[in-house]
Design a protein around this motif. Structure first.
Motif, PDB file in Angstrom:
ATOM      1  N   ARG A 293      -5.064  -7.835   3.572  1.00 47.10           N
ATOM      2  CA  ARG A 293      -3.554  -7.478   4.272  1.00 47.10           C
ATOM      3  C   ARG A 293      -3.130  -5.885   3.691  1.00 47.10           C
ATOM      4  N   GLY A 294      -3.027  -4.898   4.213  1.00 44.03           N
ATOM      5  CA  GLY A 294      -2.257  -3.915   3.998  1.00 44.03           C
ATOM      6  C   GLY A 294      -0.911  -4.384   3.000  1.00 44.03           C
ATOM      7  N   ALA A 295      -0.858  -3.480   1.887  1.00 43.50           N
ATOM      8  CA  ALA A 295       0.288  -3.858   0.970  1.00 43.50           C
ATOM      9  C   ALA A 295       1.136  -2.740   0.497  1.00 43.50           C
ATOM     10  N   TRP A 296       1.429  -1.735   1.236  1.00 40.45           N
ATOM     11  CA  TRP A 296       2.465  -0.780   0.765  1.00 40.45           C
ATOM     12  C   TRP A 296       3.717  -1.477   0.245  1.00 40.45           C
ATOM     13  N   ASP A 297       4.092  -2.829   0.795  1.00 38.74           N
ATOM     14  CA  ASP A 297       5.247  -3.336   0.258  1.00 38.74           C
ATOM     15  C   ASP A 297       5.275  -3.794  -1.119  1.00 38.74           C
ATOM     16  N   LEU A 298       3.947  -3.780  -1.909  1.00 38.23           N
ATOM     17  CA  LEU A 298       4.028  -4.206  -3.227  1.00 38.23           C
ATOM     18  C   LEU A 298       4.353  -3.139  -4.243  1.00 38.23           C
ATOM     19  N   PHE A 299       4.337  -1.653  -3.601  1.00 39.64           N
ATOM     20  CA  PHE A 299       4.711  -0.629  -4.651  1.00 39.64           C
ATOM     21  C   PHE A 299       5.937  -0.652  -5.274  1.00 39.64           C
TER      22      PHE A 299
END
Length: 343
Positions: A293-299
């Motif tokens: 899963r792409g996870a830019w939301d974790l930054f």
């Protein structure tokens, strides 16, 4: 649950509007206070897009109670704004390219160390679906020992070509390409590069090739272009027992520019459809590999944890100094036509 970090956004161009703004608004760990901009055009855009205040300066943002700021302005302004923010006592997220050169990057990282403030760099492509999948394959040994990485950021957009705000293709795309190569294969010993510059005012480099030799023995071949009519594979990573091949770009940018966000998509955020999965190839044998899963939301949650002292920064600023050092060497190599050795 800790109190959300009160954070503002400096700049509301493409990156601020489509990347940072939606991700900040989606992060429960952050309280998105508003936008710093003096441009009448940007101020009007903020007023249309957001129900949040507009500030005229970083000082005004700090007086409003901010603890942190995300700097998403033209590349040439990053270091001055990051240093101004830290001297106001603000923690900082600085967009890439972190700096125009390694000396400026080092000076800013040293200032953060002296002041004891949280500083990180928005290398969001570390959380791309394809890169996370590649890292997982390497960690699991499914490619054997990695020997060569081929990585591309290639687009066909000859008019207007690379935006001036990014500082040219070597800095703009190269910041991601080099950062990913360093994360995957470690420090670099030698750098070779070729660049082509556009005609006319500004003469920004629009097409680049960089070859890195890592201390680990891995060789990374990196391409960045705004004039490539036939983009190559996003990654072709070759090891002693197989090759991982994946086409196309991670889908998170397309989601954000279409108006979606982690808040609107929920568990669907960053999930790549099966027709976009990569494959591990061994001659005629091709094995599909489900994408991470792409996870830019974790930054931004990770940044908030670092500000609160409960976790590390998502990207160490000294990693960005190392990336800037490699990019400096690439620029010198392209100018001289020679391979540059790094100590």
């Amino acid at each position: 649950m800790t109190t959300p970090v009160r954070i503002g956004l400096a700049g509301y161009g493409f990156g601020g509007r489509f990347f940072h703004g939606p991700l900040l608004a989606s992060a429960h760990e952050c309280e998105f206070l508003g936008v710093v901009t003096t441009s009448p055009e940007r101020r009007a855009q903020v007023a249309r897009d957001l129900d949040r205040p507009i500030f005229a300066s970083l000082e005004e943002l700090a007086r409003a109670g901010a603890e942190a700021v995300a700097v998403s302005t033209p590349a040439a302004t990053h270091m001055a704004l990051a240093q101004e923010a830290m001297n106001l006592g603000l923690a900082v997220v600085c967009d890439k390219p972190f700096a125009l050169d390694a000396a400026s990057a080092r000076e800013t990282a040293e200032l953060a160390d002296r002041l004891g403030l949280t500083l990180t760099v928005y290398q969001n492509r570390r959380w791309d679906s394809d890169f996370l999948t590649l890292r997982r394959l390497v960690d699991q040994g499914r490619l054997g020992t990695l020997t060569r990485l081929e990585s591309r950021f290639e687009r066909f957009d000859p008019e207007p070509g690379p935006p001036a705000a990014g500082g040219g293709t070597l800095l703009d795309f190269g910041s991601h390409l080099v950062d990913q190569a360093l994360v995957l294969s470690g420090p670099v010993e030698r750098v070779y590069a070729e660049t082509r510059h556009r005609r006319g005012a500004g003469r920004l480099d629009e097409d680049v090739f960089v070859a890195l030799t890592h201390r680990s023995g891995v060789r990374s071949h990196l391409w960045g272009s705004w004039r490539q009519g036939a983009p190559g594979p996003r990654f072709r990573a070759t090891g002693t027992s197989g090759t991982f091949l994946v086409d196309g770009m991670d889908g998170q940018e397309a989601l954000l520019t279409a108006g979606a966000s982690p808040a609107s998509e929920g568990e669907r955020w960053g999930v790549e459809p099966e027709n976009r999965w990569g494959h591990v190839l061994r001659g005629a044998y091709a094995e599909p590999v489900p994408s991470a899963r792409g996870a830019w939301d974790l930054f931004y949650p990770a940044f908030a944890a670092a500000v609160r002292g409960t976790g590390p920064v998502p990207v160490d600023p000294w990693d960005a100094v190392e990336t800037a050092t490699v990019l400096d060497a690439a620029r010198a190599a392209a100018h001289s036509g020679r391979t540059i050795s790094l100590s």
